[in-house]
Design a protein around this motif. Structure first.
Motif, mmCIF file in Angstrom:
data_model
loop_
_atom_site.group_PDB
_atom_site.id
_atom_site.type_symbol
_atom_site.label_atom_id
_atom_site.label_comp_id
_atom_site.label_asym_id
_atom_site.label_seq_id
_atom_site.Cartn_x
_atom_site.Cartn_y
_atom_site.Cartn_z
ATOM 1 N N LEU A 64 131.897 39.877 6.434
ATOM 2 C CA LEU A 64 131.235 40.882 5.777
ATOM 3 C C LEU A 64 129.716 40.351 5.904
ATOM 4 O O LEU A 64 129.688 39.536 5.102
ATOM 5 C CB LEU A 64 131.992 41.718 4.944
ATOM 6 N N LEU A 65 128.719 40.902 5.979
ATOM 7 C CA LEU A 65 127.628 41.045 6.240
ATOM 8 C C LEU A 65 126.678 41.773 5.398
ATOM 9 O O LEU A 65 126.882 43.008 6.414
ATOM 10 C CB LEU A 65 127.291 40.072 7.022
ATOM 11 N N GLU A 80 130.669 44.531 9.361
ATOM 12 C CA GLU A 80 132.101 43.574 9.159
ATOM 13 C C GLU A 80 132.264 43.094 10.916
ATOM 14 O O GLU A 80 132.571 44.003 11.753
ATOM 15 C CB GLU A 80 133.070 43.748 9.132
ATOM 16 N N VAL A 81 132.096 41.632 11.132
ATOM 17 C CA VAL A 81 131.933 41.368 12.479
ATOM 18 C C VAL A 81 133.390 40.039 12.299
ATOM 19 O O VAL A 81 133.743 39.825 11.451
ATOM 20 C CB VAL A 81 131.083 40.787 13.185
ATOM 21 N N THR A 87 131.282 43.681 16.884
ATOM 22 C CA THR A 87 131.056 44.331 14.908
ATOM 23 C C THR A 87 132.302 45.397 14.830
ATOM 24 O O THR A 87 132.770 45.907 16.256
ATOM 25 C CB THR A 87 129.434 45.504 15.724
ATOM 26 N N LEU A 88 132.767 45.494 13.849
ATOM 27 C CA LEU A 88 133.954 45.937 13.685
ATOM 28 C C LEU A 88 133.704 47.146 12.909
ATOM 29 O O LEU A 88 134.388 48.642 12.822
ATOM 30 C CB LEU A 88 135.591 45.716 13.436
ATOM 31 N N ASP A 126 134.871 54.722 7.521
ATOM 32 C CA ASP A 126 134.303 55.265 8.900
ATOM 33 C C ASP A 126 133.029 55.965 8.015
ATOM 34 O O ASP A 126 132.146 56.587 8.828
ATOM 35 C CB ASP A 126 135.180 56.695 9.010
ATOM 36 N N GLY A 127 132.231 54.938 7.265
ATOM 37 C CA GLY A 127 131.055 55.295 6.683
ATOM 38 C C GLY A 127 130.692 56.684 5.963
ATOM 39 O O GLY A 127 129.339 56.393 5.794
#
Length: 297
Positions: A64-65, A80-81, A87-88, A126-127
């Motif tokens: 997570l970045l 999150e990658v 990218t997830l 879901d943002g």
């Protein structure tokens, strides 16, 4: 070239040379102008092609970045990658910068937005924004509003506010319930199990620890060290053994980027590499490359 300098391997006692404890080694996630993970030998085992502000290796190995602002992300972002760089999850910032990312229970993510309306946000996968807390901060310089905000076990938020030179604790409604003035701009603020707060003070080149009443109970500066290792004390982490690791962000090639010191300020580990950029913040990892439980950072 990289160097990892542990405790002395040998000690002499009554004229007899004896083998000391195993040398200290650390793998870690580094964020900043370059984003990478090293193993305990200092070998880079993963890289991500974007400048970052904050980050966490998750239990599942994903990362997570908090991404720095760019043409692709003009307001910064949190992603999150996986280790292949896919990218997830992505949440794009809506203001000037995103300077914090923290994984929360239940899969939600905490972030801060700097801008005309500085705020702490919690978003779901879901943002969707599920919590919003306004930050009482100056708006003249967005970049110097906040850094490593963390959600506490109480549900409150601990927010270092750089240009205001204060660390504040906000409740979920945005009320300030605790604060402490700092001798220089605070970058990192960590609430410790005993209630004290560990604070990295950036260009002040110092780290302090204060109690619940805001009284300073510990500090380290370059005057306490054999050489001037502190150059912009940004990221800080308190280890389970009581030692403290900190980053010197204002460094370049072949200068010490990270180091660990004991409570009595003895340096027991350093990390140096040939990168021309320093480390903004970091996460110390276990021997297996996985995160420690409940890291104090």
């Amino acid at each position: 070239m990289l160097r990892s300098v542990p405790l002395a391997l040998w000690a002499t006692l009554f004229g007899t040379t004896v083998l000391a404890a195993d040398p200290i080694k650390h793998g870690f996630l580094a964020t900043g102008g370059e984003t990478f993970i090293t193993d305990e030998s200092g070998k880079t085992v993963w890289k991500y092609p974007h400048a970052t502000r904050d980050g966490w290796v998750l239990d599942n190995g994903n990362v997570l970045l908090a991404l720095s602002k760019s043409k692709t992300y003009p307001g910064g972002a949190v992603v999150e990658v996986n280790r292949d760089g896919k990218t997830l999850f992505e949440f794009k910032g809506t203001q000037s910068e995103v300077n914090t990312a923290q994984p929360l229970d239940g899969g939600t993510v905490l972030l801060t937005e700097a801008g005309e309306k500085p705020r702490v946000l919690e978003v779901d996968r879901d943002g969707k924004v599920v919590a919003e807390v306004p930050i009482q901060a100056q708006t003249k310089d967005h970049h110097l509003q906040t850094r490593m905000t963390r959600k506490l076990a109480s549900g409150n938020y601990l927010v270092p506010q750089l240009l205001d030179r204060v660390v504040r604790e906000y409740d979920p409604k945005g009320k300030i319930v605790w604060e402490v003035k700092t001798p220089h701009m605070p970058f990192t603020a960590i609430r410790l199990p005993d209630g004290n707060t560990l604070i990295g003070c950036t260009h002040g080149d110092l780290v302090i620890e204060v109690n619940k009443d805001g009284k300073e109970v510990w500090r380290v500066t370059n005057d306490d060290l054999p050489t001037k290792l502190i150059s912009d004390a940004c990221g800080v982490q308190r280890l389970a053994n009581g030692n403290t690791v900190l980053t010197s962000y204002r460094t370049t090639a072949n200068q010490t980027k990270l180091f660990e010191l004991t409570r009595d300020k003895k340096v027991v580990w350093t990390y140096t590499d040939a990168r021309k950029v320093g480390i903004h913040h970091f996460q110390i990892l276990g021997a297996n490359g996985k995160p420690e439980k409940n890291p104090l950072r």
